[in-house]
Design a protein around this motif. Structure first.
Motif, PDB file in Angstrom:
ATOM      1  N   ALA A  51       2.895   9.207 -43.570  1.00 46.25           N
ATOM      2  CA  ALA A  51       3.779   8.472 -42.675  1.00 46.25           C
ATOM      3  C   ALA A  51       3.303   7.057 -42.404  1.00 46.25           C
ATOM      4  CB  ALA A  51       3.932   9.221 -41.352  1.00 46.25           C
ATOM      5  N   THR A 105      11.066   6.003 -38.657  1.00 48.28           N
ATOM      6  CA  THR A 105       9.980   5.252 -38.026  1.00 48.28           C
ATOM      7  C   THR A 105      10.524   4.042 -37.276  1.00 48.28           C
ATOM      8  OG1 THR A 105       8.418   5.963 -39.730  1.00 48.28           O
ATOM      9  CG2 THR A 105       7.833   4.004 -38.460  1.00 48.28           C
ATOM     10  N   THR A 106      11.502   3.361 -37.877  1.00 47.71           N
ATOM     11  CA  THR A 106      12.119   2.205 -37.216  1.00 47.71           C
ATOM     12  C   THR A 106      12.840   2.615 -35.940  1.00 47.71           C
ATOM     13  OG1 THR A 106      12.407   1.087 -39.350  1.00 47.71           O
ATOM     14  CG2 THR A 106      13.750   0.312 -37.510  1.00 47.71           C
ATOM     15  N   SER A 166      11.106   6.089 -43.394  1.00 42.21           N
ATOM     16  CA  SER A 166      11.044   4.695 -42.944  1.00 42.21           C
ATOM     17  C   SER A 166      12.105   4.410 -41.891  1.00 42.21           C
ATOM     18  CB  SER A 166      11.217   3.748 -44.134  1.00 42.21           C
ATOM     19  OG  SER A 166      10.199   3.924 -45.091  1.00 42.21           O
ATOM     20  N   ILE A 226      10.621  12.112 -33.611  1.00 39.48           N
ATOM     21  CA  ILE A 226       9.237  12.306 -34.056  1.00 39.48           C
ATOM     22  C   ILE A 226       9.097  13.646 -34.768  1.00 39.48           C
ATOM     23  CG2 ILE A 226       6.866  12.652 -33.237  1.00 39.48           C
ATOM     24  CD1 ILE A 226       7.432  10.619 -31.040  1.00 39.48           C
ATOM     25  N   ARG A 260      10.736  13.374 -38.174  1.00 40.57           N
ATOM     26  CA  ARG A 260       9.889  12.655 -39.123  1.00 40.57           C
ATOM     27  C   ARG A 260       8.770  13.549 -39.642  1.00 40.57           C
ATOM     28  NH1 ARG A 260       6.757   7.315 -37.216  1.00 40.57           N
ATOM     29  NH2 ARG A 260       5.796   8.880 -35.867  1.00 40.57           N
TER      30      ARG A 260
END
Length: 413
Positions: A173, A251-252, A248, A144, A147
């Motif tokens: 995001a 996030t996955t 991306s 996190i 990201r």
């Protein structure tokens, strides 16, 4: 009793063994891994009586994690995690020349654990499940944070050549922002996005008021704006596409790790107690469990747990001067989770809300009030874990509950 100093490195350990009088019985450089642990067992066996217990060996080492430490604990030795700052101060105490070596550090650690073991924290014997939850929650939180860093970099890139994208998307995001910027990473292509393309991205992201959001995004992307040269724009668009791919992917992986965190946390016997606490959900509850651990003997009292959490105040008193301030040497991951819990508890618990309001009425700032509320919540959690009971609002905040009940009673006729 034998006292061992273990100065560890990535591929080896320098160890020194002392007796109770501080005499050096032996020293060695051991390789990391099974061979090194076996040689340490053999070295200790040379100086221990046959009827001695493993608990008669006290080991000081500047870490509380890793396979080596786990092997020492599993063998029954008493292992003490020495803070590097404590070891540095002890080195200064034993010599003033400034000399330093791995063997010398092992001597310092052995001497420190011999004289001050009662002041040092013993490595907690947390369960394998708690260690697994900790590994998952820390990795989840690290992703996190990663990201967030990449989103900030993307934001800086767009501000330099495509500021209209920042007007169109409040959160870079979000899935619709990533999808549309991936299709159109430069101003010209973004201006040519149709309403149907924008609306489809919003639908896949499950947004409300699709028509209104579509109009707003299209208007922002087509608004007149200052531009940059074609070469810089093309290069920046390539950077944007790369950043979007990384975000991306993160996030996955975050979503997958979140599933794993919930699954492992749900298997722990104390899950119900953690989830009963106000402001704790599955992710925050897992983080708090992971950082506190589940060794029932680790915290002698609620105060000890609060001190470890870093929520209790730190008093500095000398002569006529006395200062009370927040703790800054602390577990930042745990403090972050507890502060988030306190913030959420303001909506979930009337007692927590009353406590926070009372602190604010005394002129205490928002962050300080949250910290004090988190300190109270840590004490409540400790009581629940000690007695194996779930959270109860009336028990946790008896005064606030009584006051609330009195307010709800109708006035006498």
């Amino acid at each position: 009793m034998l006292f061992v100093g273990d100065d560890w490195a990535l591929d080896h350990h320098d160890v020194e063994i002392q007796d109770q009088a501080g005499r050096r019985l032996g020293k060695a450089r051991l390789p990391e891994g099974v061979e090194g642990v076996a040689r340490l067992h053999g070295l200790l066996a040379r100086f221990l009586p046959e009827d001695a217990e493993p608990s008669q060996v006290l080991i000081g080492i500047e870490t509380d994690r890793g396979p080596w430490v786990a092997a020492l604990v599993a063998a029954g030795y008493r292992v003490f995690a020495v803070n590097p700052r404590q070891a540095a101060r002890a080195r200064d105490r034993l010599g003033v020349s400034g000399a330093k070596s791995d063997a010398g550090d092992a001597h310092v650690l052995a001497d420190l654990v011999r004289t001050d073991a009662h002041q040092l924290p013993q490595v907690a014997e947390d369960s394998d499940l708690a260690d697994g939850v900790q590994a998952l929650t820390r990795a989840h939180q690290a992703l996190i944070w990663d990201r967030a860093r990449h989103v900030l970099r993307l934001q800086a890139t767009l501000r330099d050549y495509f500021p209209a994208a920042l007007e169109a998307f409040a959160d870079l995001a979000e899935p619709e922002a990533l999808e549309l910027l991936g299709k159109a990473p430069d101003p010209d292509r973004a201006a040519r996005l149709s309403r149907s393309q924008i609306a489809a991205a919003l639908k896949r992201a499950r947004r409300r008021d699709i028509e209104g959001k579509t109009t707003a995004i299209q208007a922002a992307l087509r608004a007149p704006a200052l531009g940059r040269g074609p070469v810089l724009t093309a290069a920046s668009a390539a950077v944007t596409r790369s950043s979007i791919s990384v975000i991306s992917a993160l996030t996955t992986e975050i979503a997958q790790l979140e599933t794993e965190v919930k699954a492992h946390f749900g298997q722990h016997p104390d899950t119900g107690i953690y989830l009963s606490q106000p402001g704790l959900g599955q992710i925050l509850g897992a983080r708090v469990l992971a950082e506190f651990g589940d060794d029932p003997h680790r915290y002698a009292s609620a105060k000890a747990r609060k001190n470890y959490a870093g929520t209790s105040p730190l008093t500095i008193a000398s002569g006529r001067k006395r200062t009370v301030r927040a703790r800054f040497v602390r577990n930042d991951r745990l403090v972050d989770a507890l502060t988030r819990q306190a913030q959420s508890a303001l909506r979930a618990s009337p007692g927590a809300r009353a406590c926070y309001d009372a602190l604010r009425a005394r002129g205490i700032g928002h962050q300080a009030a949250l910290r004090q509320l988190a300190n109270r919540l840590v004490g409540i959690l400790h009581g629940c874990l000690t007695t194996s009971t779930h959270y109860n609002e009336a028990t946790a905040w008896p005064q606030a509950t009584t006051t609330s009940q009195n307010r709800q009673q109708p006035a006498a006729a």
